[in-house]
Scaffold this motif. Structure first.
Motif, PDB file in Angstrom:
ATOM      1  N   GLU A   9      -2.982  -3.105   1.965  1.00 36.08           N
ATOM      2  CA  GLU A   9      -1.883  -3.660   1.166  1.00 36.08           C
ATOM      3  C   GLU A   9      -0.717  -2.501   1.311  1.00 36.08           C
ATOM      4  OE1 GLU A   9      -3.251  -4.071  -2.645  1.00 36.08           O
ATOM      5  OE2 GLU A   9      -4.083  -6.084  -2.289  1.00 36.08           O
ATOM      6  N   ALA A  10      -0.502  -2.100   2.495  1.00 38.55           N
ATOM      7  CA  ALA A  10       0.539  -1.043   2.898  1.00 38.55           C
ATOM      8  C   ALA A  10       1.991  -1.491   2.422  1.00 38.55           C
ATOM      9  CB  ALA A  10       0.523  -0.221   4.034  1.00 38.55           C
ATOM     10  N   VAL A  11       2.833  -0.861   1.735  1.00 38.64           N
ATOM     11  CA  VAL A  11       4.281  -1.165   1.588  1.00 38.64           C
ATOM     12  C   VAL A  11       5.237  -0.211   2.197  1.00 38.64           C
ATOM     13  CG1 VAL A  11       3.683  -2.459  -0.479  1.00 38.64           C
ATOM     14  CG2 VAL A  11       4.169  -0.076  -0.638  1.00 38.64           C
ATOM     15  N   GLU A  12       4.698   0.807   2.928  1.00 36.42           N
ATOM     16  CA  GLU A  12       5.633   1.759   3.602  1.00 36.42           C
ATOM     17  C   GLU A  12       5.928   1.338   4.865  1.00 36.42           C
ATOM     18  OE1 GLU A  12       2.862   3.738   0.483  1.00 36.42           O
ATOM     19  OE2 GLU A  12       2.697   2.454   2.272  1.00 36.42           O
ATOM     20  N   SER A  13       5.056   0.287   5.447  1.00 45.22           N
ATOM     21  CA  SER A  13       5.347  -0.051   6.750  1.00 45.22           C
ATOM     22  C   SER A  13       5.326  -1.594   6.814  1.00 45.22           C
ATOM     23  CB  SER A  13       4.378   0.599   7.867  1.00 45.22           C
ATOM     24  OG  SER A  13       4.548   0.227   8.878  1.00 45.22           O
ATOM     25  N   ASP A  14       5.942  -2.157   7.994  1.00 47.60           N
ATOM     26  CA  ASP A  14       5.772  -3.620   8.289  1.00 47.60           C
ATOM     27  C   ASP A  14       4.485  -3.915   8.818  1.00 47.60           C
ATOM     28  OD1 ASP A  14       8.387  -3.947   7.563  1.00 47.60           O
ATOM     29  OD2 ASP A  14       9.242  -3.514   9.434  1.00 47.60           O
ATOM     30  N   HIS A  15       3.565  -2.831   9.342  1.00 50.23           N
ATOM     31  CA  HIS A  15       2.332  -3.075   9.493  1.00 50.23           C
ATOM     32  C   HIS A  15       1.425  -2.812   8.860  1.00 50.23           C
ATOM     33  CE1 HIS A  15       3.970  -2.949  13.722  1.00 50.23           C
ATOM     34  NE2 HIS A  15       4.953  -2.107  13.426  1.00 50.23           N
ATOM     35  N   GLN A  16       0.169  -3.748   8.665  1.00 50.96           N
ATOM     36  CA  GLN A  16      -0.818  -3.820   7.599  1.00 50.96           C
ATOM     37  C   GLN A  16      -2.085  -2.821   8.419  1.00 50.96           C
ATOM     38  OE1 GLN A  16      -0.301  -4.406   4.417  1.00 50.96           O
ATOM     39  NE2 GLN A  16       1.882  -4.759   4.953  1.00 50.96           N
ATOM     40  N   PRO A  17      -2.581  -2.104   7.617  1.00 55.85           N
ATOM     41  CA  PRO A  17      -4.033  -1.466   8.118  1.00 55.85           C
ATOM     42  C   PRO A  17      -5.039  -2.317   7.848  1.00 55.85           C
ATOM     43  CG  PRO A  17      -3.147  -0.893   5.740  1.00 55.85           C
ATOM     44  CD  PRO A  17      -2.358  -1.603   6.134  1.00 55.85           C
ATOM     45  N   LEU A  18      -5.940  -2.501   8.722  1.00 54.92           N
ATOM     46  CA  LEU A  18      -7.283  -2.922   8.645  1.00 54.92           C
ATOM     47  C   LEU A  18      -8.122  -1.810   8.056  1.00 54.92           C
ATOM     48  CD1 LEU A  18      -7.511  -4.737  12.164  1.00 54.92           C
ATOM     49  CD2 LEU A  18      -6.705  -5.778   9.949  1.00 54.92           C
ATOM     50  N   GLU A  19      -8.830  -2.441   6.761  1.00 52.85           N
ATOM     51  CA  GLU A  19      -9.940  -1.491   6.138  1.00 52.85           C
ATOM     52  C   GLU A  19     -11.470  -2.005   5.969  1.00 52.85           C
ATOM     53  OE1 GLU A  19      -8.326  -1.244   2.323  1.00 52.85           O
ATOM     54  OE2 GLU A  19      -6.610  -0.468   2.389  1.00 52.85           O
ATOM     55  N   VAL A  20     -11.924  -1.258   6.683  1.00 54.75           N
ATOM     56  CA  VAL A  20     -13.306  -1.469   6.919  1.00 54.75           C
ATOM     57  C   VAL A  20     -14.347  -0.522   5.912  1.00 54.75           C
ATOM     58  CG1 VAL A  20     -15.280  -1.624   8.598  1.00 54.75           C
ATOM     59  CG2 VAL A  20     -12.857  -2.369   9.214  1.00 54.75           C
ATOM     60  N   GLU A  65      11.927  -8.004  -1.197  1.00 54.01           N
ATOM     61  CA  GLU A  65      12.792  -7.574  -2.228  1.00 54.01           C
ATOM     62  C   GLU A  65      12.467  -6.247  -2.833  1.00 54.01           C
ATOM     63  OE1 GLU A  65      15.609  -8.790  -6.261  1.00 54.01           O
ATOM     64  OE2 GLU A  65      14.199 -10.040  -5.365  1.00 54.01           O
ATOM     65  N   ALA A  66      11.077  -6.508  -3.503  1.00 55.63           N
ATOM     66  CA  ALA A  66      10.360  -5.559  -4.018  1.00 55.63           C
ATOM     67  C   ALA A  66      10.205  -4.242  -3.139  1.00 55.63           C
ATOM     68  CB  ALA A  66       9.217  -5.682  -4.704  1.00 55.63           C
ATOM     69  N   ARG A  67       9.855  -4.556  -1.781  1.00 56.07           N
ATOM     70  CA  ARG A  67       9.597  -3.598  -0.956  1.00 56.07           C
ATOM     71  C   ARG A  67      10.690  -2.694  -0.504  1.00 56.07           C
ATOM     72  NH1 ARG A  67       7.803  -5.405   5.018  1.00 56.07           N
ATOM     73  NH2 ARG A  67       9.626  -5.930   5.069  1.00 56.07           N
ATOM     74  N   ARG A  68      11.815  -3.361  -0.469  1.00 51.11           N
ATOM     75  CA  ARG A  68      13.226  -3.016   0.126  1.00 51.11           C
ATOM     76  C   ARG A  68      13.612  -1.882  -1.327  1.00 51.11           C
ATOM     77  NH1 ARG A  68      15.872  -6.785   0.059  1.00 51.11           N
ATOM     78  NH2 ARG A  68      16.885  -6.786  -1.579  1.00 51.11           N
ATOM     79  N   GLU A  69      13.476  -2.224  -2.480  1.00 48.76           N
ATOM     80  CA  GLU A  69      13.585  -1.465  -3.587  1.00 48.76           C
ATOM     81  C   GLU A  69      12.811  -0.214  -3.551  1.00 48.76           C
ATOM     82  OE1 GLU A  69      13.188  -3.794  -6.843  1.00 48.76           O
ATOM     83  OE2 GLU A  69      15.158  -5.284  -6.675  1.00 48.76           O
ATOM     84  N   TYR A  70      11.677  -0.163  -3.147  1.00 51.08           N
ATOM     85  CA  TYR A  70      10.470   0.748  -3.158  1.00 51.08           C
ATOM     86  C   TYR A  70      11.110   1.871  -2.141  1.00 51.08           C
ATOM     87  CZ  TYR A  70       6.656   3.435  -1.848  1.00 51.08           C
ATOM     88  OH  TYR A  70       5.741   4.830  -1.610  1.00 51.08           O
TER      89      TYR A  70
END
Length: 280
Positions: free
Chosen positions: A12-23, A129-134
């Protein structure tokens, strides 16, 4: 390998457009989340903790006067301190100075909307919108801090102010080179020992130098130079324990140090330490 996988999910990364895969993989080390939530005991050196410590020392004066040796003294000092149970939180490694509670709140909101969007409960626009505000909030905080630092630098007019500013950024830590040979280490520690390689004799006796015993003024001068807020050694005794110690404790500490100086043997606890090489 797949049989060791406990859980596999998209982060659930919001700093980037790419989401990490967590294992999460089964292993000896356990899970990091469980480690952060674990409880531990910490010595309290707040005003309340100092008052508690001094009160115990005053109550145990007779017991302290009967102490024989530094090992018993450190045990009593350890028992006299106020202990509190704490929950291990995440550390601040890699955290920026501009990242504050407002940024944390905005990030939590962006991640909350990300989860809702994935479940189909809100549209993607609300998440964006929330990601842009952050991101705009973090960018503004960063810019504000840089402008503040730039203004502080422009206001520097003396050399002493330059060094204070530089040391503030280093937070008291100095760069250490790894290009140190064993001969240099040997020369350095021999200088601390007065030009000899060791002062240990037999099964742990201490030769001393045949001079006068350690004076109370010498010990007090060393104690005054101790810094607060430092991590304790293997014995668990903080510097605050000696800085806030009562008169009777300091007398016993001086007696124990002079026993060592006269060749009475080094306490076992003094022979154990933690050495952490730092490579930069």
């Amino acid at each position: 390998m797949w049989e060791r996988v406990e859980r596999f999910k998209v982060g659930e990364a919001v700093e980037s457009d790419h989401q990490p895969l967590e294992v999460e993989v089964k292993g000896v080390g356990g899970r990091r989340r469980a480690e952060l939530g674990s409880k531990f005991i910490r010595t309290d050196w707040s005003e309340e903790g100092v008052a508690f410590y001094r009160g115990n020392l005053d109550t145990w004066q007779q017991r302290i006067q009967e102490i024989n040796g530094l090992e018993e003294l450190t045990q009593v000092v350890r028992e006299a301190t106020l202990k509190r149970e704490c929950v291990r939180r995440g550390d601040k490694v890699g955290r920026n100075d501009w990242y504050d509670g407002e940024c944390k709140k905005a990030k939590r909101e962006a991640r909350r909307r990300l989860r809702l969007w994935r479940r189909g409960k809100i549209g993607v626009d609300r998440y964006r919108e929330a990601r842009r505000e952050y991101r705009e909030l973090c960018s503004g905080k960063k810019t504000e801090l840089r402008e503040k630092e730039a203004a502080e630098i422009r206001g520097i007019t003396r050399e002493g102010e330059v060094w204070r500013y530089l040391k503030k950024g280093k937070k008291g830590r100095e760069m250490i080179t790894s290009e140190i040979h064993m001969t240099e280490w040997k020369s350095y520690f021999m200088g601390l020992l007065g030009g000899v390689e060791t002062r240990l004799t037999g099964l742990g006796g201490y030769e001393g130098d045949g001079g006068e015993e350690i004076a109370e003024e010498e010990m007090e001068a060393v104690l005054r130079r101790l810094k607060k807020g430092k991590a304790p050694g293997e014995d668990g005794i903080h510097n605050e324990a000696w800085l806030e110690a009562s008169r009777v404790v300091r007398v016993k500490l001086l007696e124990g140090m002079n026993i060592v100086w006269r060749g009475g043997g080094i306490p076992e606890g003094w022979k154990v330490g933690v050495i952490c090489p730092v490579y930069i």
